[in-house]
Enzyme design. Structure first.
Site, short mmCIF file in Angstrom:
data_model
loop_
_atom_site.label_atom_id
_atom_site.label_comp_id
_atom_site.label_asym_id
_atom_site.label_seq_id
_atom_site.Cartn_x
_atom_site.Cartn_y
_atom_site.Cartn_z
N ARG A 184 0.84 -1.21 0.00
CA ARG A 184 0.00 0.00 0.00
C ARG A 184 0.87 1.25 0.00
O ARG A 184 0.52 2.25 -0.64
CB ARG A 184 -0.93 0.01 1.22
N CYS A 241 -0.21 6.80 8.75
CA CYS A 241 -0.59 5.50 8.19
C CYS A 241 -1.73 5.75 7.22
O CYS A 241 -1.70 6.73 6.49
CB CYS A 241 -0.97 4.53 9.31
#
Length: 284
Positions: A184, A241
């Protein structure tokens, strides 16, 4: 003794019924928002209460300014304090947060309690699996607490918003650490946010790299060595994040390692990528 980072299952077992201790179950599944509460109903640490990531540990996604602030923005401080009081948390309460995911969600509550100035909070090292492995039982009984007296105090942790982070991108003043999985981070296999990639200049430290094979945190020495390869000055470092949840795991790991002062970007990638004027990187 006050616990401010981690607590073992053996240590918690000695205090789980103490009146001045509050245990909070933070189990969650990003793909199945009701899974944590269902798991709690099926069995939890005795005397524990349940915290829902979306309802208790996050606020409105769109703020008063009309802007999207991420999938899990911080809640209104007063509303969060009221939630903590409902759980029975007072000025002298030792709080223990746990999940079944190596601290993935419990670390969020740990950080948020520090955010409102409460230092006596620890994450159960190894979570519910460690509790069970220690030979302790789980309960299906609900617990009730007397309304707590916790008051809002100055934050014990630092945070930074998107505008502040954007201004610092080009001057090299801050090191940015992204806690998401490497794919990701690279912009691959993005399923949670509309844009893949990362904040330009960010480095990747997958939060699961903080853990041993049994789901407990690595030693302070090992964490210090590993993070020292990524950052030079914790106080000039920003953790982020996808939505400001697993980044708290990296903040906790740094605290365990004695590397204090790092800031959290609560909006994280989900907020950052919502504004097309903010730069995006898709290569390592």
């Amino acid at each position: 003794m006050t616990f401010t980072t981690l607590i073992s299952a053996a240590e918690l077992a000695q205090h789980v019924f103490d009146h001045d201790w509050v245990v909070i179950d933070c189990r969650h599944d990003l793909a199945k928002p009701d899974a944590g509460q269902q798991a709690f109903a099926e069995g939890h640490i005795p005397n524990a209460q349940f915290a829902h990531l979306d309802d208790d540990l996050a606020g409105e996604k769109v703020g008063a300014d009309g802007k999207f602030h991420g999938r899990h923005p911080l809640p209104d401080r007063a509303a969060f304090i009221a939630t903590l009081q409902q759980w029975g948390i007072g000025e002298n309460t030792q709080v223990v947060a746990y999940d079944a995911h190596g601290g993935m969600f419990a670390a969020r509550l740990w950080w948020m309690l520090k955010w409102v100035g409460h230092d006596a909070v620890a994450v159960l090292d190894g979570g519910l699996p460690a509790w069970v492995a220690h030979g302790m039982f789980v309960s299906t009984e609900a617990s009730s607490r007397t309304l707590g007296t916790l008051k809002d105090k100055p934050a014990l942790v630092a945070s930074i918003n998107a505008d502040e982070l954007l201004k610092s991108l080009n001057d090299g003043r801050r090191t940015i650490i992204d806690a998401r999985a490497p794919d990701r981070f690279r912009g691959e296999n993005e399923t949670l946010d509309p844009v893949g990639g990362h904040i330009p200049g960010a480095k990747n430290r997958f939060f699961k790299d903080n853990l041993q094979a049994d789901g407990r945190f690595k030693s302070a020495d090992q964490l210090r060595t590993e993070f020292s390869d990524l950052i030079k000055n914790p106080e000039a470092t920003v953790m982020q994040c996808g939505s400001g949840v697993t980044a708290c795991h990296n903040v906790l790991a740094l605290e365990i390692a004695g590397l204090t002062g790092t800031a959290l970007y609560p909006g994280s990638w989900s907020e950052w990528c919502s504004d097309p004027t903010r730069p995006v990187a898709q290569t390592v």
